[in-house]
Design a protein around this motif. Structure first.
Motif, PDB file in Angstrom:
ATOM      1  N   SER A 218      98.153  38.294 -50.679  1.00 49.47           N
ATOM      2  CA  SER A 218      98.556  37.748 -51.978  1.00 49.47           C
ATOM      3  C   SER A 218      97.440  37.831 -53.001  1.00 49.47           C
ATOM      4  O   SER A 218      96.260  37.946 -52.668  1.00 49.47           O
ATOM      5  N   PHE A 219      97.849  37.758 -54.268  1.00 54.71           N
ATOM      6  CA  PHE A 219      96.913  37.629 -55.376  1.00 54.71           C
ATOM      7  C   PHE A 219      97.613  36.822 -56.474  1.00 54.71           C
ATOM      8  O   PHE A 219      98.832  36.625 -56.430  1.00 54.71           O
ATOM      9  N   ILE A 220      96.845  36.363 -57.441  1.00 58.77           N
ATOM     10  CA  ILE A 220      97.393  35.512 -58.500  1.00 58.77           C
ATOM     11  C   ILE A 220      97.239  36.212 -59.840  1.00 58.77           C
ATOM     12  O   ILE A 220      96.148  36.687 -60.186  1.00 58.77           O
ATOM     13  N   THR A 221      98.333  36.277 -60.577  1.00 55.72           N
ATOM     14  CA  THR A 221      98.361  36.905 -61.893  1.00 55.72           C
ATOM     15  C   THR A 221      98.516  35.828 -62.958  1.00 55.72           C
ATOM     16  O   THR A 221      99.285  34.886 -62.789  1.00 55.72           O
ATOM     17  N   LEU A 242      90.665  31.586 -62.702  1.00 53.43           N
ATOM     18  CA  LEU A 242      90.881  30.314 -62.020  1.00 53.43           C
ATOM     19  C   LEU A 242      89.707  29.966 -61.123  1.00 53.43           C
ATOM     20  O   LEU A 242      89.048  30.847 -60.560  1.00 53.43           O
ATOM     21  N   GLY A 243      89.504  28.652 -60.942  1.00 50.22           N
ATOM     22  CA  GLY A 243      88.549  28.183 -59.958  1.00 50.22           C
ATOM     23  C   GLY A 243      89.201  28.087 -58.587  1.00 50.22           C
ATOM     24  O   GLY A 243      90.411  28.287 -58.434  1.00 50.22           O
ATOM     25  N   ARG A 244      88.424  27.756 -57.583  1.00 48.56           N
ATOM     26  CA  ARG A 244      88.943  27.725 -56.207  1.00 48.56           C
ATOM     27  C   ARG A 244      90.023  26.675 -56.010  1.00 48.56           C
ATOM     28  O   ARG A 244      91.015  26.909 -55.319  1.00 48.56           O
ATOM     29  N   LEU A 245      89.838  25.488 -56.588  1.00 47.15           N
ATOM     30  CA  LEU A 245      90.851  24.438 -56.470  1.00 47.15           C
ATOM     31  C   LEU A 245      92.164  24.898 -57.086  1.00 47.15           C
ATOM     32  O   LEU A 245      93.248  24.709 -56.504  1.00 47.15           O
ATOM     33  N   GLY A 278      94.447  21.142 -62.500  1.00 44.74           N
ATOM     34  CA  GLY A 278      94.465  22.113 -61.405  1.00 44.74           C
ATOM     35  C   GLY A 278      94.933  21.574 -60.071  1.00 44.74           C
ATOM     36  O   GLY A 278      94.871  22.284 -59.075  1.00 44.74           O
ATOM     37  N   MET A 279      95.443  20.340 -60.035  1.00 48.15           N
ATOM     38  CA  MET A 279      95.808  19.733 -58.760  1.00 48.15           C
ATOM     39  C   MET A 279      97.308  19.777 -58.464  1.00 48.15           C
ATOM     40  O   MET A 279      97.712  19.620 -57.324  1.00 48.15           O
ATOM     41  N   PHE A 280      98.134  19.977 -59.495  1.00 47.19           N
ATOM     42  CA  PHE A 280      99.585  19.971 -59.315  1.00 47.19           C
ATOM     43  C   PHE A 280     100.182  21.280 -59.810  1.00 47.19           C
ATOM     44  O   PHE A 280      99.659  21.911 -60.738  1.00 47.19           O
TER      45      PHE A 280
END
Length: 450
Positions: A218-221, A242-245, A278-280
């Protein structure tokens, strides 16, 4: 073609993906020495040129599986593997592959990857589980009348989204704010009422991404959307900033969506919104197909891996996939529009004008980029026909062109490049056009979403 040679079965595709089908066909032929066998409704001459064998059965027919099995009988013993390449066929195509005995992701759970309403119902059944993973599950209802629309509006005075239950490309999506006309909104969605229109609670997160990939890779766009009434996608950016969290939150939501729609080995493109902290996260919609807007092509630029080849390998080869991805540049797909409402055709542009290269050069100069740091990968007009194009797009057909670019300079963000490039484009386009003719209200066509 040799009827006895092994076949790759392709179940349906959208016409915008012709180049992707040809790309996979060529790879399957060269790497595995197989022919391609296509099943889709009302195939034409282009389909016959695209694939070695073509069968005309509509995947939306109630008895699609039975009809397709009968039509495929001459080749049944030679079909080595199969893929489903459209939203319309995601469930019936998977059922067909299961009937033939080919490897495919779950057909019984696939409806959630076609119907936005069915996906929300699946979420509701697992609400406690999803909320334990900090994945929001928006309230959602199917509406058939103005009265039902009013009832949902009264229950959600802060606003809500109204959209077709089964439709892609952001067509027909309307953001309703307090005071907006319910009658006008329903009129805009009238072409979709028969197939289903849903009202959905607004997801209170501003940032939007997609969780993309194949199997477990996977990857994030990052998605860039217009603000306001019509949240049209104007760009896709890789890799997402994006950060890791934040990455972990999106991955968790994306995998939850994959479980709910039965994705395991095949492709996925799950659209997800992310909270400011970034938590939800919340799933906008899941898809069991490769992403649009050239996202897999961007991935090939950024990560050096061809996901279309991997998809064919997964059904014809040993299924091996790399375990990690490492970005080596930045890339984006950008939708390009007009500065003012107007009638437009590419033939209006002055002969010899190099509009996109000029816009790209001005953008590179604005950011002080070294030579060859900002590269044009692909440019295309969306249509050669003369048509009315509004300056504020309601869906992706309201642009005049699209382009893919890559950035080979880490000190600059591709997101900033995208914003500037879209402005420089409209400036270059205007300068290459004849003097504007004022558009009277009577000249503006009545808008239809069908």
């Amino acid at each position: 073609m040799n009827g006895r040679r092994e076949k790759l079965l392709i179940v349906d595709y959208n016409l915008s993906r012709v180049a992707d089908v040809a790309h996979m066909r060529d790879y399957a032929r060269c790497r595995y020495n197989v022919d391609t066998l296509l099943v889709r409704g009302n195939p034409g001459e282009m389909d016959a040129r695209l694939c070695d064998h073509v069968v005309g059965v509509d995947p939306l027919l109630p008895d699609f599986v039975a009809q397709a099995c009968e039509a495929l009988s001459p080749w049944r013993d030679h079909i080595r593997g199969g893929i489903v390449f459209s939203d319309n066929a995601v469930q019936s195509g998977a059922a067909l592959l299961e009937r033939i005995g080919l490897q495919v992701d779950s057909a019984s759970l696939a409806l959630g990857a076609f119907s936005k309403f069915e996906y929300r119902r699946a979420e509701a059944r697992c609400r406690d589980l999803l909320e334990s993973q900090r994945v929001m599950t928006p309230n959602c209802v199917l509406i058939r009348s103005l009265e039902e629309l009013r009832q949902f509006a009264e229950a959600h005075p802060e606003g809500f989204v109204i959209k077709p239950s089964c439709e892609g490309n952001n067509r027909g999506v309307v953001m309703m704010r307090p005071g907006d006309s319910l009658v006008s909104a329903l009129e805009e969605l009238t072409p979709y009422l028969a197939a289903g229109v849903i009202c959905e609670q607004v997801i209170p997160y501003r940032r939007e991404y997609s969780f993309d990939g194949l199997g477990g890779l996977s990857f994030i766009t990052e998605k860039v959307s217009a603000s306001g009434r019509y949240p049209v996608e104007v760009a896709q950016v890789l890799p997402a900033r994006l950060g890791r969290l934040e990455q972990e939150t999106i991955r968790r939501a994306g995998e939850c969506a994959n479980w709910l729609v039965g994705q395991r080995d095949g492709p996925f493109h799950n659209e997800i919104k992310l909270s400011d902290d970034g938590m939800f996260a919340a799933v906008v919609e899941p898809n069991r197909r490769p992403a649009g807007m050239k996202i897999w092509s961007l991935a090939a630029l950024v990560y050096g891996i061809d996901f279309y080849h991997l998809w064919i390998d997964s059904v014809l080869g040993d299924g091996f996939r790399p375990s990690t991805l490492e970005a080596r540049c930045q890339a984006a797909t950008v939708m390009l529009g007009v500065k003012h409402d107007r009638w437009f055709a590419p033939s209006d542009v002055a002969s010899g004008s190099e509009i996109f290269p000029a816009a790209l050069e001005r953008t590179a100069r604005q950011f002080g980029l070294p030579d060859d740091a900002l590269r044009s990968v692909e440019f295309s007009w969306l249509s050669q026909e003369r048509r009315y194009v509004p300056s504020i797009a309601r869906d992706n057909s309201d642009f005049v062109a699209s382009a893919c670019v890559s950035l080979h300079e880490s000190s600059v963000s591709i997101g900033d490049i995208v914003s500037s490039l879209r402005e420089r484009w409209t400036e270059a386009l205007e300068s290459a056009m004849p003097a504007d003719v004022s558009i009277r209200e009577a000249d503006i066509p009545v808008r239809r979403f069908a």
